[in-house]
Design a protein around this motif. Structure first.
Motif, short mmCIF file in Angstrom:
data_model
loop_
_atom_site.label_atom_id
_atom_site.label_comp_id
_atom_site.label_asym_id
_atom_site.label_seq_id
_atom_site.Cartn_x
_atom_site.Cartn_y
_atom_site.Cartn_z
N TYR A 324 2.68 1.29 1.29
CA TYR A 324 2.93 2.36 2.26
C TYR A 324 4.39 2.79 2.19
O TYR A 324 4.71 3.98 2.19
N TYR A 325 5.26 1.79 2.17
CA TYR A 325 6.71 2.05 2.14
C TYR A 325 7.09 2.88 0.91
O TYR A 325 7.83 3.87 1.02
N ALA A 326 6.58 2.50 -0.26
CA ALA A 326 6.95 3.20 -1.49
C ALA A 326 6.47 4.65 -1.48
O ALA A 326 7.18 5.56 -1.92
N TRP A 334 3.88 10.04 5.82
CA TRP A 334 4.83 10.36 6.87
C TRP A 334 6.03 9.44 6.78
O TRP A 334 5.91 8.25 6.45
N LYS A 335 7.21 9.97 7.10
CA LYS A 335 8.46 9.24 6.89
C LYS A 335 8.53 7.94 7.69
O LYS A 335 9.29 7.02 7.33
N ASP A 348 8.71 -2.33 9.02
CA ASP A 348 7.95 -2.69 10.21
C ASP A 348 6.76 -1.77 10.46
O ASP A 348 5.65 -2.24 10.74
N PHE A 349 6.96 -0.46 10.36
CA PHE A 349 5.87 0.47 10.64
C PHE A 349 4.71 0.26 9.66
O PHE A 349 3.54 0.23 10.05
N SER A 350 5.03 0.09 8.39
CA SER A 350 4.00 -0.14 7.36
C SER A 350 3.24 -1.43 7.64
O SER A 350 2.01 -1.49 7.49
N LEU A 351 3.96 -2.47 8.02
CA LEU A 351 3.32 -3.75 8.32
C LEU A 351 2.32 -3.61 9.46
O LEU A 351 1.19 -4.12 9.38
N GLY A 450 -1.85 17.63 -0.81
CA GLY A 450 -1.67 18.11 0.55
C GLY A 450 -0.27 17.83 1.06
O GLY A 450 0.37 18.70 1.67
N PHE A 451 0.24 16.61 0.82
CA PHE A 451 1.59 16.27 1.26
C PHE A 451 2.64 17.06 0.50
O PHE A 451 3.66 17.49 1.07
N ARG A 452 2.43 17.26 -0.79
CA ARG A 452 3.39 18.06 -1.56
C ARG A 452 3.49 19.47 -1.01
O ARG A 452 4.58 20.03 -0.85
N ARG A 453 2.33 20.05 -0.69
CA ARG A 453 2.32 21.42 -0.16
C ARG A 453 2.95 21.45 1.23
O ARG A 453 3.70 22.37 1.56
N PHE A 454 2.68 20.40 2.03
CA PHE A 454 3.22 20.32 3.38
C PHE A 454 4.74 20.33 3.35
O PHE A 454 5.39 21.09 4.09
N TYR A 455 5.36 19.53 2.48
CA TYR A 455 6.81 19.46 2.44
C TYR A 455 7.43 20.70 1.81
O TYR A 455 8.54 21.11 2.15
N GLN A 456 6.69 21.30 0.84
CA GLN A 456 7.20 22.54 0.24
C GLN A 456 7.26 23.66 1.27
O GLN A 456 8.22 24.44 1.32
#
Length: 459
Positions: A324-326, A334-335, A348-351, A450-456
């Motif tokens: 998740y972190y990577a 999500w960041k 922590d969030f990923s765990l 989807g994430f690539r388009r979202f950030y673009q």
């Protein structure tokens, strides 16, 4: 688009993962994952698939260990060349395409990691159900409690998780060594090790099919050898320590599996082994302990199984959360998934998201079906990762490689052929599950774009 894990200026102000894992700790993470409760029963499956030939069964363990070692050598080159947190995700992204890396990561995040964690958490109380009767509800409650406890252990620092892993590994290995010593030196039986099928002579093709089927069972026992690369970014001097830890852990595990099964053949008469397997009694290690130590032997094996499963559970929680972190570091999740706790320097969030997904899977009824879905796709991605070695040597010939695969390219060729055999066998045996096992990675490809388009759009 070449995968690069380079933080921006804002990211540089954030806390980083702590480099706390050495050779011993890294080896223990893998040994803890690989040597689980399966050591007590998978040997029976290997013997059955070997036509009840002890010689073929022991050969299958050695071949399975060799195949695993060849794969780990390839991972050692990749990990030493790019010691970034993320493992297979990083290598597939660099060698082929970020979408291929993300497809692996997605199935690991949704089913592979949490499914394995949920399965081992449920297996632990079930192993004691015959000694301590408990309801299915209580089994699930205990499983959930185990997931929460060891998530918290790894939340409080990778060095804490590593310490727990080291402790449980040493604690479980000592009883295994005791059983091995008792069987090898005090066993009264000489196993028949001639590599002949008990049913008589057969064709060369028959023997190849038989041994291949048996080797596949051993590879289930060796499963987990890819997970150290997932935490390479948290290793001290990974260019040196990662290859050493991989080779030591796989080599040690192979020796333990081989000697443990040889000890069984020395301690029990073949007629007793045959009778036990005919009646579905697969835990031959328990029979060995009982024959030498009576009721205490049964208790000792039960304790060893618990320790084995706890160390496996702890290692999985530590390693799988880094996927998740990577992905979040590359803005493909999500960041929040890339958040590092300032005090303990852990994701922590990923765990905790991994914990919630694992608990959700514990609460489902069809855990076996869920976890079996990733077998086929897992073999696909392992094979692709091994193929990443020649791809990266072609694409980046001048890249510094602190470690290079021995006997290249034969190491890669043999390992790829072995995984092809696994894929073909799984597909023939269960085509529906194999196809379904690829559905989740395919969905991952959609999520990636989807994430690539979202950030673009946001930029």
């Amino acid at each position: 688009m070449v995968y690069m894990q380079q933080p921006n200026k804002k990211a540089e102000q954030q806390p980083a993962l702590k480099k706390a894992i050495g050779v011993f700790g890294g080896s223990n993470i893998l040994i803890g994952i690989m040597i689980g409760s399966g050591i007590f029963y998978i040997g029976s499956i290997v013997l059955q698939r070997s036509g009840m030939s002890m010689g073929w069964a022991l050969s299958a363990w050695l071949i399975g260990g060799l195949v695993t070692l060849l794969g780990s050598l390839c991972f050692a080159e990749l990990g030493a060349m790019n010691p970034a947190t993320g493992g297979i995700y990083v290598y597939l992204s660099e060698a082929f395409s970020p979408v291929v890396g993300y497809m692996f990561n997605f199935q690991s995040m949704i089913i592979g990691g949490p499914g394995s964690i949920a399965a081992i958490a449920i297996a632990l109380p079930l192993a004691f159900k015959s000694l301590f009767p408990m309801s299915n509800v209580l089994v699930k409650v205990i499983a959930i409690a185990l997931i929460i406890i060891f998530t918290l252990v790894n939340y409080f620092g990778v060095d804490t998780g590593e310490w727990v892993q080291n402790f449980f590994n040493v604690a479980k290995i000592l009883p295994l060594i005791l059983i091995i010593v008792l069987g090898l030196f005090w066993g009264h039986y000489t196993p028949h090790l001639a590599v002949l099928n008990q049913h008589g002579s057969g064709s060369v093709v028959d023997y190849i099919q038989m041994i291949a089927f048996a080797v596949i069972a051993t590879l289930w026992a060796y499963e987990g050898w890819t997970n150290l690369n997932t935490v390479a970014g948290e290793m001290k001097e990974p260019q040196k320590n990662l290859p050493r830890a991989l080779i030591l852990s796989v080599g040690f595990t192979t020796i333990v599996y081989f000697l443990f099964n040889l000890a069984i053949y020395r301690a029990l008469p073949f007629s007793q082994i045959q009778h036990a397997l005919t009646h579905g009694q697969l835990y031959l290690g328990t029979a060995v302990a009982q024959s030498f130590m009576g009721k205490f032997g049964t208790i000792l094996v039960a304790i060893t199984m618990a320790l084995a499963m706890i160390s496996s559970l702890n290692g999985m929680i530590l390693a799988f959360s880094r996927y998740y972190y990577a992905a979040a570091k590359d803005r493909l999740l999500w960041k929040q998934f890339a958040h590092i706790n300032r005090q303990y320097q852990t994701p922590d969030f990923s765990l905790f998201i991994q914990m919630l997904i694992s608990i959700a899977l514990v609460l489902t009824r069809d855990l076996d079906e869920l976890t079996s879905l990733v077998v086929f796709s897992g073999a696909v991605f392992n094979m692709l990762s091994i193929l990443a070695v020649p791809v990266m040597r072609h694409r980046q010939p001048n890249q510094l490689r602190p470690y290079k695969v021995w006997a290249y390219p034969w190491t890669v060729i043999i390992a790829v052929i072995a995984f092809l055999v696994i894929l073909i066998n799984n597909f023939v045996d269960d085509p529906l599950t194999s196809v379904l096992g690829l559905v989740v990675p395919a969905v991952g490809a959609v999520v990636y774009y989807g994430f690539r388009r979202f950030y673009q759009v946001r930029e």
